[in-house]
Every structure is written in C-alpha cells, then in structure tokens.
Design a protein around this motif. Structure first.
Motif, short mmCIF file in Angstrom:
data_model
loop_
_atom_site.label_atom_id
_atom_site.label_comp_id
_atom_site.label_asym_id
_atom_site.label_seq_id
_atom_site.Cartn_x
_atom_site.Cartn_y
_atom_site.Cartn_z
N LEU A 287 0.83 -1.21 0.00
CA LEU A 287 0.00 0.00 0.00
C LEU A 287 0.86 1.26 0.00
O LEU A 287 0.52 2.27 -0.64
CB LEU A 287 -0.93 0.00 1.21
CG LEU A 287 -2.06 -1.03 1.17
CD1 LEU A 287 -2.72 -1.16 2.54
CD2 LEU A 287 -3.09 -0.66 0.12
N LEU A 288 2.00 1.20 0.70
CA LEU A 288 2.93 2.32 0.71
C LEU A 288 3.47 2.59 -0.69
O LEU A 288 3.54 3.75 -1.15
CB LEU A 288 4.08 2.04 1.68
CG LEU A 288 5.20 3.08 1.73
CD1 LEU A 288 4.67 4.41 2.24
CD2 LEU A 288 6.36 2.59 2.60
N LEU A 289 3.85 1.52 -1.40
CA LEU A 289 4.40 1.67 -2.75
C LEU A 289 3.35 2.19 -3.73
O LEU A 289 3.69 2.91 -4.68
CB LEU A 289 4.96 0.32 -3.23
CG LEU A 289 6.17 -0.21 -2.45
CD1 LEU A 289 6.58 -1.59 -2.95
CD2 LEU A 289 7.34 0.77 -2.56
N VAL A 290 2.10 1.82 -3.50
CA VAL A 290 1.02 2.34 -4.35
C VAL A 290 0.77 3.81 -4.05
O VAL A 290 0.53 4.63 -4.96
CB VAL A 290 -0.28 1.53 -4.14
CG1 VAL A 290 -1.46 2.21 -4.82
CG2 VAL A 290 -0.12 0.12 -4.67
N GLY A 291 0.82 4.17 -2.77
CA GLY A 291 0.46 5.52 -2.36
C GLY A 291 1.52 6.57 -2.59
O GLY A 291 1.18 7.74 -2.85
N LEU A 329 -1.85 9.69 2.23
CA LEU A 329 -0.96 8.54 2.17
C LEU A 329 -1.13 7.63 3.37
O LEU A 329 -1.26 6.40 3.23
CB LEU A 329 0.49 9.00 2.05
CG LEU A 329 1.56 7.90 2.01
CD1 LEU A 329 1.36 6.99 0.81
CD2 LEU A 329 2.96 8.51 2.00
N ILE A 330 -1.14 8.19 4.57
CA ILE A 330 -1.21 7.34 5.75
C ILE A 330 -2.59 6.70 5.90
O ILE A 330 -2.70 5.56 6.37
CB ILE A 330 -0.83 8.14 7.02
CG1 ILE A 330 -0.55 7.17 8.18
CG2 ILE A 330 -1.90 9.14 7.41
CD1 ILE A 330 0.21 7.77 9.32
N GLN A 331 -3.64 7.38 5.45
CA GLN A 331 -4.97 6.77 5.47
C GLN A 331 -5.04 5.61 4.49
O GLN A 331 -5.66 4.58 4.77
CB GLN A 331 -6.04 7.81 5.12
CG GLN A 331 -6.27 8.83 6.21
CD GLN A 331 -7.22 9.94 5.78
OE1 GLN A 331 -7.99 9.78 4.84
NE2 GLN A 331 -7.16 11.07 6.46
N HIS A 386 -2.21 15.88 12.93
CA HIS A 386 -3.11 15.07 13.76
C HIS A 386 -3.37 13.71 13.12
O HIS A 386 -3.31 12.67 13.80
CB HIS A 386 -4.43 15.82 13.95
CG HIS A 386 -5.50 15.01 14.62
ND1 HIS A 386 -6.41 14.22 13.91
CD2 HIS A 386 -5.80 14.82 15.93
CE1 HIS A 386 -7.21 13.62 14.75
NE2 HIS A 386 -6.88 13.96 15.98
N GLU A 387 -3.63 13.69 11.80
CA GLU A 387 -3.92 12.44 11.11
C GLU A 387 -2.71 11.50 11.14
O GLU A 387 -2.86 10.29 11.36
CB GLU A 387 -4.31 12.73 9.66
CG GLU A 387 -5.62 13.47 9.49
CD GLU A 387 -6.80 12.66 10.00
OE1 GLU A 387 -7.24 11.73 9.31
OE2 GLU A 387 -7.29 12.98 11.11
N ILE A 388 -1.54 12.04 10.93
CA ILE A 388 -0.32 11.21 10.93
C ILE A 388 -0.11 10.58 12.30
O ILE A 388 0.20 9.38 12.41
CB ILE A 388 0.90 12.05 10.51
CG1 ILE A 388 0.79 12.44 9.03
CG2 ILE A 388 2.20 11.29 10.76
CD1 ILE A 388 1.87 13.40 8.56
N ILE A 389 -0.29 11.36 13.36
CA ILE A 389 -0.09 10.84 14.72
C ILE A 389 -1.13 9.78 15.06
O ILE A 389 -0.80 8.67 15.52
CB ILE A 389 -0.15 11.99 15.75
CG1 ILE A 389 1.04 12.93 15.56
CG2 ILE A 389 -0.16 11.42 17.18
CD1 ILE A 389 0.98 14.17 16.42
N LEU A 390 -2.40 10.09 14.82
CA LEU A 390 -3.48 9.17 15.20
C LEU A 390 -3.46 7.89 14.37
O LEU A 390 -3.66 6.78 14.90
CB LEU A 390 -4.83 9.86 15.07
CG LEU A 390 -5.38 10.56 16.33
CD1 LEU A 390 -5.70 9.50 17.39
CD2 LEU A 390 -4.39 11.56 16.91
#
Length: 406
Positions: A287-291, A329-331, A386-390
């Motif tokens: 998913l990381l490589l796709v994002g 990306l993180i979502q 906030h999104e990255i942390i949570l």
C-alpha cells in the motif's frame, strides 16, 4: 473471484464517473455550490447513521430467507420512522437559526436519509442473495444518474442546490433498480410480527450505532469545522479536494480491504500467526508503494493539476490537496488493514482508538479554529499532523494485536 470482480468494477466505475464529471461540474457550479453540497453530504452522512438502526447489516445473518426478509422490512420501517423524526429535528434547527451553510437545502436532509437507508437495506438484501452483479450495476446507475442530473441542474439552476438534488435522485434510481431485481414484493409484514427479529438482532443497534456515529463524525470532522468557522468559499475548495482525493482512497482501500480481510482471517484461524504478521507487513509495504507516487504527484503538482483540469478558479483546491497529500498517504496505508481487529475478534481495541480519534479530532481542530483563530491553510497543516499521529497509533495497535496472538 467473479463476484469480487463485479464489486470492484462497480465501485471503480461509480467512483470514476463523478470524478470525470467534475471537469464539467466545476464550470457549471460555484465555490458556494460545492460548499453547500459538501456540508450537506457531511451532515446527511452523520444523520444517516441512524437509518434502519443498523438492522440492515443483520440481513445476511439469518439462516432462513423468510427471516431475512423480516429483518429487511424492520430496517425499512425504522428508516421511515427515523426520517419523520428528522423532519422535527430540521424544524428545530431552522427555528434556532443554526447555520450549516446549506440554507434551505437542509429541508432535503430527511429525504436523503430516507432514500439512503432504504437503498442500504436493498443493497444488503441483494448481497445476501449473491446478486453481486446487480448490486454493482446499482452503484454505477446511481453515479450515472447523479452525473447527468448534476449537469442538467447546473444548466437550469433550480431553487435547491443542483448537486444535492442530483445526489438524492441518484440514490432513488438505485432503489428502483434494486427493488425491480429483488425477490420481495410490496407486501411488507405487519409491524407486530417483527418484534421477534428486532429482539434477536438487537445487538446491532445497541453496539453498532455509537461506533458508527463516531466513525463518520470523525471522518467529516474537517468539513464540519470549516462549515462552522470558515467561509463558504474555503469549504467549497475543500469539498472539491476531498472529492478528488477520496476516489483512489475508496477504490484501492475498499478493494484491498476485502482481500486482506479474507487472507488475514485465514492465517489467524489456521493459527499461522508468523505468516499472518509477514502478510500484514507485506500488505502495508504494498500500500505504501502504491500511495507514494500518488502522494508525490499531488504534493508537487497539486495546484497545476487542479488549475488545468478544473480552471484557474479552483487553484486553491490544488493547494489544499498538496497540503493533505501526506494524510491521504497514511490513510491509504492504515485504513485497509483495520480488518485485523475483526479477524482477531479484538473490536474493543478498535473502538478505543475510534473514541480517541473522535475526541482529538474535534478538540484539536476546534481549539485551533475557534480559540487560536488559525487561517484555513494553517488549520489544514494541523489536521495533517493530527492524522499522521493518530493513524500511526492505529497502525501500531493493528500490529501489536497480531503479535499478541503469536
């Protein structure tokens, strides 16, 4: 594979049609129109959580089809009753002049919730009978009607927001299609005969409503904050940004989540925990490589792409997209992996995070918007942090849940 392919194809086309239509719609509607639509969908989605009291998700559970039809009927009845209650809620909101930046379109919320609840019940009924192709077609039809109606209303300018009207008509068309293809008739059972299934599946409203409300309210948190504390123009720009970014999130996330859920459940049930952990890591990496490529394109070319595709008036949406690229990306990485809690039967852990996410979303954004008076650009940076942390915490909880099984 055939059934999954139908579902993926339907979701893909249903996402692609509005995305392509946006090239036209941004030239027919103003920033204020998109603001009204964005706020309407956010508020409507939150209210829609109560439609059917979550009984629609129990339709697939009964062994007998006759009982499943009763659960379906119960869901529809409750949706009608709930929508009538919402009429009173809307009247109270308008009486106290609570501003959601949607004007008289607020009167359409009960109608939207009614149609959405009925469509959701029909959709689950079709899945029970393995009508995956029909379910997929209904989603495509809904998007097609929404797109065509949006263009027509954009040209003739009705009293209500054309995007909102088109959304409601799209859902209604999907209901008609699924009803025509369904196995039930117009003869619904008497309300008294539904008491037994209401009690039997009462866990769905008891333990499903609050988590679902927290989830959708948190997802719409940034929209609600902009609705309350910022201009309609800023809300409109954000609306277009979220519309574009949500397409790959929905397509990749939904499709991958189904495959991941099946596979990780297999490893846990087979007690092959080491393989499960390895599969979890490989999935996150995939998913990381796709994002990453999508994230980098949005980060560095967001303004140029939005300006070229939608016109110079929407360049600020590109700016918003560039800022939100890392939260996107993180979502994309973490959300599809949340099925691990279901597979491991650790829903309590997920619910704790959901409560934390809800509280921190509104407290953080509310403080920076209302108390500290941050500009909208500054607020978006706060939102990304906030999104990255949570979501990092969410990912750690997912991984630790698997490790504890080993």
């Amino acid at each position: 594979m055939k059934n999954v392919s139908f579902q993926m194809l339907g979701v893909g086309i249903a996402q692609l049609l509005p995305l392509l239509a946006t090239l036209i719609l941004t030239r027919l509607y103003t920033e204020e129109d998109f603001a009204g639509y964005t706020s309407f969908i956010a508020i409507g989605s939150i209210f829609a959580v109560g439609a059917g009291a979550r009984y629609q998700y129990a339709i697939m559970i009964p062994e007998k089809n006759s009982e499943a039809v009763k659960v379906f009927s119960l869901s529809v009845y409750l949706t009608f009753a709930y929508s009538l209650l919402l009429v009173l809620v809307v009247l109270v909101i308008t009486f106290f002049n609570i501003d959601f930046k949607i004007g008289h379109n607020i009167y359409l919320i009960p109608l939207y919730v009614l149609f959405f609840g009925i469509w959701n019940a029909f959709s689950n009924l079709s899945i029970r009978y393995k009508k995956f192709k029909q379910n997929s077609i209904s989603k495509v039809l809904q998007s097609l009607i929404y797109v065509s109606s949006s263009i027509v209303f954009g040209l003739c300018k009705p009293i209500f927001n054309g995007l909102v009207l088109a959304k409601i008509i799209g859902v209604l068309s999907s209901i008609f299609y699924l009803f025509k293809k369904s196995v039930i008739s117009l003869e619904f059972p008497k309300i008294k005969s539904l008491n037994k299934v209401a009690k039997k599946y009462s866990d769905y409203p008891k333990y499903g409503l609050l988590p679902a409300f927290l989830d959708i309210a948190s997802v719409q948190g940034i929209v609600l904050i902009l609705t309350w504390f910022y201009t309609k123009e800023d809300l409109g720009y954000l609306g277009l940004t979220l519309l574009i970014l949500s397409a790959p999130l929905s397509l990749v996330g939904t499709s991958f989540k189904e495959v991941f859920y099946q596979k990780i459940t297999y490893f846990i049930n087979a007690r092959e925990f080491a393989k499960g952990i390895r599969f979890f890591k490989n999935s996150a990496l995939g998913l990381l490589l796709v994002g990453i490529p999508i994230c980098l394109i949005i980060l560095f070319l967001g303004e140029e792409l939005f300006s070229f595709a939608f016109g110079d008036n929407w360049i600020k949406s590109g700016t918003f997209a560039s800022i939100l690229s890392f939260s996107f990306l993180i979502q994309l990485i973490v959300s599809p992996l949340s099925s691990v809690f279901n597979a491991a039967n650790k829903l309590k852990v997920a619910s704790y995070w959901q409560i934390l996410y809800f509280i921190t979303t509104f407290s953080t954004l509310g403080m920076f918007a209302y108390v500290l008076k941050f500009e909208v650009i500054e607020l978006l940076y706060v939102y990304v942090i906030h999104e990255i942390i949570l979501y990092s915490i969410y990912f750690i909880l997912q991984y630790n849940t698997l490790k504890k099984l080993n």
